[in-house]
Design a protein around this motif. Structure first.
Motif, mmCIF file in Angstrom:
data_model
loop_
_atom_site.group_PDB
_atom_site.id
_atom_site.type_symbol
_atom_site.label_atom_id
_atom_site.label_comp_id
_atom_site.label_asym_id
_atom_site.label_seq_id
_atom_site.Cartn_x
_atom_site.Cartn_y
_atom_site.Cartn_z
ATOM 1 N N PRO A 146 5.885 -14.902 -4.905
ATOM 2 C CA PRO A 146 4.685 -15.095 -4.087
ATOM 3 C C PRO A 146 4.726 -14.143 -2.896
ATOM 4 O O PRO A 146 5.804 -13.828 -2.400
ATOM 5 N N ALA A 147 3.555 -13.711 -2.482
ATOM 6 C CA ALA A 147 3.491 -12.745 -1.394
ATOM 7 C C ALA A 147 3.884 -13.404 -0.074
ATOM 8 O O ALA A 147 3.583 -14.565 0.167
ATOM 9 N N ARG A 148 4.562 -12.640 0.756
ATOM 10 C CA ARG A 148 4.935 -13.116 2.101
ATOM 11 C C ARG A 148 4.130 -12.398 3.175
ATOM 12 O O ARG A 148 4.341 -12.633 4.357
ATOM 13 N N GLY A 149 3.271 -11.466 2.750
ATOM 14 C CA GLY A 149 2.416 -10.790 3.723
ATOM 15 C C GLY A 149 2.909 -9.432 4.152
ATOM 16 O O GLY A 149 2.244 -8.737 4.906
ATOM 17 N N SER A 150 4.107 -9.063 3.677
ATOM 18 C CA SER A 150 4.602 -7.729 4.007
ATOM 19 C C SER A 150 5.575 -7.286 2.922
ATOM 20 O O SER A 150 6.092 -8.097 2.162
ATOM 21 N N CYS A 151 5.782 -5.962 2.874
ATOM 22 C CA CYS A 151 6.723 -5.413 1.897
ATOM 23 C C CYS A 151 8.112 -5.373 2.532
ATOM 24 O O CYS A 151 8.296 -4.727 3.557
ATOM 25 N N PRO A 152 9.089 -6.034 1.922
ATOM 26 C CA PRO A 152 10.425 -6.042 2.518
ATOM 27 C C PRO A 152 11.095 -4.671 2.469
ATOM 28 O O PRO A 152 11.998 -4.401 3.258
ATOM 29 N N ALA A 153 10.632 -3.790 1.570
ATOM 30 C CA ALA A 153 11.234 -2.459 1.476
ATOM 31 C C ALA A 153 10.629 -1.501 2.497
ATOM 32 O O ALA A 153 11.333 -0.708 3.116
ATOM 33 N N CYS A 154 9.302 -1.574 2.677
ATOM 34 C CA CYS A 154 8.608 -0.597 3.525
ATOM 35 C C CYS A 154 8.287 -1.163 4.912
ATOM 36 O O CYS A 154 7.996 -0.390 5.833
ATOM 37 N N GLY A 155 8.257 -2.491 5.047
ATOM 38 C CA GLY A 155 7.952 -3.090 6.339
ATOM 39 C C GLY A 155 6.495 -2.974 6.744
ATOM 40 O O GLY A 155 6.179 -3.023 7.924
ATOM 41 N N PRO A 202 0.818 -1.217 0.000
ATOM 42 C CA PRO A 202 0.000 0.000 0.000
ATOM 43 C C PRO A 202 0.856 1.273 0.000
ATOM 44 O O PRO A 202 0.348 2.348 -0.300
ATOM 45 N N ARG A 203 2.137 1.152 0.309
ATOM 46 C CA ARG A 203 2.986 2.342 0.384
ATOM 47 C C ARG A 203 3.765 2.564 -0.916
ATOM 48 O O ARG A 203 3.671 3.622 -1.515
ATOM 49 N N CYS A 204 4.525 1.551 -1.367
ATOM 50 C CA CYS A 204 5.384 1.756 -2.545
ATOM 51 C C CYS A 204 4.770 1.188 -3.826
ATOM 52 O O CYS A 204 5.318 1.380 -4.907
ATOM 53 N N SER A 205 3.644 0.463 -3.702
ATOM 54 C CA SER A 205 2.905 -0.103 -4.831
ATOM 55 C C SER A 205 3.604 -1.275 -5.512
ATOM 56 O O SER A 205 3.110 -1.787 -6.515
#
Ligand code: ZN
Length: 171
Positions: free
Chosen positions: A53-62, A45-48
């Motif tokens: 496969p999704a891990r449930g979180s963005c590794p860049a934005c946390g 939702p932050r960096c788009s």
């Protein structure tokens, strides 16, 4: 006096690993959709960025990634290697291609086989599409896709790989 013996340089020792994989909620949703023949990712939702496969979180934005995005089974070769050495237990005869493929709509790649191609002609930016197994054989695995094969589409410029939209599939 006995003959001097050669140094031991190799010891064969079979190793067997039996394990259970607990997917977690985001990978479980990914695998569930895969069983339906659909590739999905999740958008940050932050960096788009869209991860597959999704891990449930963005590794860049946390931050959590909860929005599921349906991806194309068409993609672009980001990198590849020609495997020339047989791997014990692997039924595939070398030489064959293993490629990092970015599906349209995603920003990162996954690894899969590339086949029905001339190995020496495979290149970065090449367009490819999944060849799926028959639906009756689908399980919770990327093995539902037999391999990717070349598409008759123009190459994607290196700086555009991972930035292609999905047309008509976004959920
Ligand atoms: Zn992010």
């Amino acid at each position: 006096m006995s003959e001097p013996q050669a140094d031991v340089t190799v010891v064969k020792s079979p190793v067997y690993l039996k394990y259970r994989f607990t997917a977690g909620s985001a990978p479980a949703r990914f695998l569930g959709r895969l069983k339906e023949g659909v590739l999905t990712g999740q958008r940050c939702p932050r960096c788009s960025n869209v991860y597959i496969p999704a891990r449930g979180s963005c590794p860049a934005c946390g931050v959590p990634t909860e929005k599921e995005v349906v991806l194309s089974d068409k993609g672009t070769v980001q990198s590849f290697t020609i495997v020339s050495i047989p791997i014990p237990g692997n039924p595939i005869e070398p030489p064959y291609i293993v490629a990092n493929i970015v599906p349209d709509g995603a920003n990162i790649s996954f690894i899969h086989l590339l086949s029905e191609c001339v190995n020496e002609e495979v290149h970065i930016g090449q367009r490819v599409q999944a060849l799926w197994k028959p639906a009756a054989e689908w399980g919770y695995s990327m093995d539902n896709i037999r391999y990717f094969r070349p598409l008759d589409e123009p190459d994607v410029a290196v700086d555009r790989i991972g930035k292609l939209p999905v047309t008509g599939l976004e959920s």
